[in-house]
Design a protein around this motif. Structure first.
Motif, PDB file in Angstrom:
ATOM      1  N   ASP A  68      17.314  -1.958  -6.937  1.00  0.00           N
ATOM      2  CA  ASP A  68      17.829  -1.819  -5.575  1.00  0.00           C
ATOM      3  C   ASP A  68      18.768  -0.619  -5.504  1.00  0.00           C
ATOM      4  N   ILE A  69      18.168   0.568  -5.564  1.00  0.00           N
ATOM      5  CA  ILE A  69      18.912   1.819  -5.516  1.00  0.00           C
ATOM      6  C   ILE A  69      18.261   2.734  -4.485  1.00  0.00           C
ATOM      7  N   ILE A  70      18.989   3.770  -4.074  1.00  0.00           N
ATOM      8  CA  ILE A  70      18.468   4.701  -3.063  1.00  0.00           C
ATOM      9  C   ILE A  70      18.394   6.137  -3.579  1.00  0.00           C
ATOM     10  N   ARG A  71      18.802   6.347  -4.821  1.00  0.00           N
ATOM     11  CA  ARG A  71      18.697   7.659  -5.469  1.00  0.00           C
ATOM     12  C   ARG A  71      18.598   7.411  -6.972  1.00  0.00           C
ATOM     13  N   PRO A  72      18.140   8.397  -7.720  1.00  0.00           N
ATOM     14  CA  PRO A  72      18.025   8.192  -9.169  1.00  0.00           C
ATOM     15  C   PRO A  72      19.350   7.788  -9.814  1.00  0.00           C
ATOM     16  N   VAL A  73      19.265   6.784 -10.675  1.00  0.00           N
ATOM     17  CA  VAL A  73      20.406   6.299 -11.445  1.00  0.00           C
ATOM     18  C   VAL A  73      19.924   6.122 -12.877  1.00  0.00           C
ATOM     19  N   GLU A  74      20.672   6.675 -13.823  1.00  0.00           N
ATOM     20  CA  GLU A  74      20.267   6.565 -15.225  1.00  0.00           C
ATOM     21  C   GLU A  74      20.133   5.097 -15.628  1.00  0.00           C
ATOM     22  N   GLY A  75      19.010   4.765 -16.239  1.00  0.00           N
ATOM     23  CA  GLY A  75      18.762   3.402 -16.700  1.00  0.00           C
ATOM     24  C   GLY A  75      18.149   2.483 -15.663  1.00  0.00           C
ATOM     25  N   ALA A  76      17.913   3.006 -14.452  1.00  0.00           N
ATOM     26  CA  ALA A  76      17.321   2.200 -13.381  1.00  0.00           C
ATOM     27  C   ALA A  76      16.017   2.856 -12.917  1.00  0.00           C
ATOM     28  N   VAL A  77      15.177   2.075 -12.262  1.00  0.00           N
ATOM     29  CA  VAL A  77      13.894   2.571 -11.770  1.00  0.00           C
ATOM     30  C   VAL A  77      13.957   2.672 -10.250  1.00  0.00           C
ATOM     31  N   LEU A  78      13.712   3.872  -9.751  1.00  0.00           N
ATOM     32  CA  LEU A  78      13.687   4.147  -8.321  1.00  0.00           C
ATOM     33  C   LEU A  78      12.290   3.861  -7.776  1.00  0.00           C
ATOM     34  N   PHE A  79      12.211   3.268  -6.593  1.00  0.00           N
ATOM     35  CA  PHE A  79      10.931   3.011  -5.923  1.00  0.00           C
ATOM     36  C   PHE A  79      10.169   4.322  -5.806  1.00  0.00           C
ATOM     37  N   SER A  80       8.871   4.283  -6.098  1.00  0.00           N
ATOM     38  CA  SER A  80       8.077   5.511  -6.148  1.00  0.00           C
ATOM     39  C   SER A  80       6.933   5.514  -5.138  1.00  0.00           C
ATOM     40  N   GLU A  81       6.368   6.686  -4.963  1.00  0.00           N
ATOM     41  CA  GLU A  81       5.205   6.833  -4.086  1.00  0.00           C
ATOM     42  C   GLU A  81       4.036   5.995  -4.599  1.00  0.00           C
ATOM     43  N   ASP A  82       3.848   5.954  -5.906  1.00  0.00           N
ATOM     44  CA  ASP A  82       2.772   5.144  -6.482  1.00  0.00           C
ATOM     45  C   ASP A  82       2.956   3.669  -6.141  1.00  0.00           C
ATOM     46  N   MET A  83       4.188   3.186  -6.190  1.00  0.00           N
ATOM     47  CA  MET A  83       4.456   1.800  -5.824  1.00  0.00           C
ATOM     48  C   MET A  83       4.180   1.570  -4.344  1.00  0.00           C
ATOM     49  N   VAL A  85       1.978   3.155  -2.525  1.00  0.00           N
ATOM     50  CA  VAL A  85       0.516   3.108  -2.383  1.00  0.00           C
ATOM     51  C   VAL A  85      -0.003   1.729  -2.778  1.00  0.00           C
ATOM     52  N   GLN A  86       0.503   1.182  -3.893  1.00  0.00           N
ATOM     53  CA  GLN A  86       0.066  -0.149  -4.332  1.00  0.00           C
ATOM     54  C   GLN A  86       0.364  -1.209  -3.277  1.00  0.00           C
ATOM     55  N   ILE A  87       1.551  -1.150  -2.675  1.00  0.00           N
ATOM     56  CA  ILE A  87       1.930  -2.131  -1.658  1.00  0.00           C
ATOM     57  C   ILE A  87       1.028  -2.005  -0.428  1.00  0.00           C
ATOM     58  N   ILE A  88       0.815  -0.798   0.032  1.00  0.00           N
ATOM     59  CA  ILE A  88      -0.014  -0.584   1.226  1.00  0.00           C
ATOM     60  C   ILE A  88      -1.432  -1.096   0.988  1.00  0.00           C
ATOM     61  N   LYS A  89      -2.015  -0.750  -0.138  1.00  0.00           N
ATOM     62  CA  LYS A  89      -3.373  -1.215  -0.449  1.00  0.00           C
ATOM     63  C   LYS A  89      -3.424  -2.729  -0.590  1.00  0.00           C
ATOM     64  N   PHE A  90      -2.398  -3.321  -1.186  1.00  0.00           N
ATOM     65  CA  PHE A  90      -2.342  -4.774  -1.366  1.00  0.00           C
ATOM     66  C   PHE A  90      -2.290  -5.484  -0.018  1.00  0.00           C
ATOM     67  N   ILE A  91      -1.437  -5.013   0.882  1.00  0.00           N
ATOM     68  CA  ILE A  91      -1.325  -5.635   2.200  1.00  0.00           C
ATOM     69  C   ILE A  91      -2.657  -5.539   2.944  1.00  0.00           C
ATOM     70  N   ARG A  92      -3.257  -4.373   2.915  1.00  0.00           N
ATOM     71  CA  ARG A  92      -4.546  -4.182   3.603  1.00  0.00           C
ATOM     72  C   ARG A  92      -5.637  -5.067   3.000  1.00  0.00           C
ATOM     73  N   GLU A 145       6.517   6.951   4.980  1.00  0.00           N
ATOM     74  CA  GLU A 145       6.033   8.298   4.659  1.00  0.00           C
ATOM     75  C   GLU A 145       4.661   8.232   4.004  1.00  0.00           C
ATOM     76  N   THR A 146       4.493   7.322   3.069  1.00  0.00           N
ATOM     77  CA  THR A 146       3.212   7.184   2.354  1.00  0.00           C
ATOM     78  C   THR A 146       2.121   6.696   3.283  1.00  0.00           C
ATOM     79  N   ALA A 147       2.450   5.785   4.181  1.00  0.00           N
ATOM     80  CA  ALA A 147       1.459   5.262   5.128  1.00  0.00           C
ATOM     81  C   ALA A 147       0.971   6.340   6.089  1.00  0.00           C
ATOM     82  N   SER A 148       1.785   7.346   6.320  1.00  0.00           N
ATOM     83  CA  SER A 148       1.413   8.401   7.272  1.00  0.00           C
ATOM     84  C   SER A 148       0.225   9.225   6.810  1.00  0.00           C
ATOM     85  N   TYR A 149      -0.054   9.233   5.507  1.00  0.00           N
ATOM     86  CA  TYR A 149      -1.199  10.002   5.006  1.00  0.00           C
ATOM     87  C   TYR A 149      -2.213   9.166   4.230  1.00  0.00           C
ATOM     88  N   LEU A 150      -1.970   7.888   4.097  1.00  0.00           N
ATOM     89  CA  LEU A 150      -2.877   7.048   3.319  1.00  0.00           C
ATOM     90  C   LEU A 150      -3.896   6.359   4.209  1.00  0.00           C
TER      91      LEU A 150
END
Length: 150
Positions: A68-83, A85-92, A145-150
Motif C-alpha cells: 500500500d504505497i504510492i511511490r517506490p519504497v525500498e523493500g516494498a512492491v509498487l503496483f505495476s502496469e502488468d498487475m 493488465v491482470q486485473i482488467i483481464k480477470f474482471i472481463r 491509465e491501463t484501461a485506456s489502451y487495453l
C-alpha cells in the motif's frame, strides 16, 4: 456481475467460508452465489498465509502481491502496469459470476481502489468509493491509465 464486494482479508475469508459445506451435505451451504476473488496480499510478509482456490462457487482467483504505497519504497512492491493488465483481464473474464470479491489486508486502500475501478469498468457509478474512504490513488490511476489502451 451483480455486485462488487470489498473486504478485509478476515471478512473475505468469512465470506468464502459461507460457501463451504461438508462433503455430502450440500444442503448445509449458507450461500450459493458464484464469485471470483482478487486477493491483494502484502509482499513484505510474502502474503497472508491464506490461499483461495476455485471450487463449485468460486470461479476464479487472482492473487497479487503489492504494498500500500504510492511511490517506490525500498523493500516494498509498487503496483505495476502488468498487475493492472491482470486485473482488467480477470474482471472481463469473470463478468458472468454473481459477485466479484476483492480484498487486501484492511479492505480500505488497495482493494477500495480496485473495487472502484471494477465498478467503473462494469459501467457502474463508483462515486461512493471516494466519499467515505481513501482508495489508493496510485493503484486507481494506474488501472484507469491501463484501461485506456487495453
Amino acid at each position: 456481475m451483480k455486485r462488487v464486494l470489498v473486504k478485509s482479508v478476515f471478512d473475505a475469508f468469512e465470506y468464502v467460508m459461507q460457501h463451504y459445506y461438508p462433503a455430502g451435505l450440500e444442503e448445509m451451504v449458507e450461500k450459493s452465489d458464484t464469485y471470483a476473488v482478487i486477493s491483494i496480499q502484502d509482499s513484505h510478509t510474502n502474503g497472508f498465509g491464506i490461499t483461495f482456490s476455485e471450487n463449485k462457487y468460486c470461479k476464479g482467483v487472482l492473487t497479487l502481491q503489492f504494498d500500500d504505497i504510492i511511490r517506490p519504497v525500498e523493500g516494498a512492491v509498487l503496483f505495476s502496469e502488468d498487475m493492472a493488465v491482470q486485473i482488467i483481464k480477470f474482471i472481463r473474464k469473470h463478468k458472468a459470476v454473481d459477485t466479484l470479491l476483492i480484498h487486501c489486508y484492511a479492505g480500505q486502500s488497495r482493494s477500495r481502489a480496485v473495487g472502484a475501478f471494477a465498478v467503473w469498468l462494469l459501467g457502474g457509478d463508483n462515486s461512493n468509493y471516494f466519499k467515505k474512504y481513501n482508495p489508493n490513488e496510485y493503484v486507481y490511476d494506474k488501472l484507469m491509465e491501463t484501461a485506456s489502451y487495453l
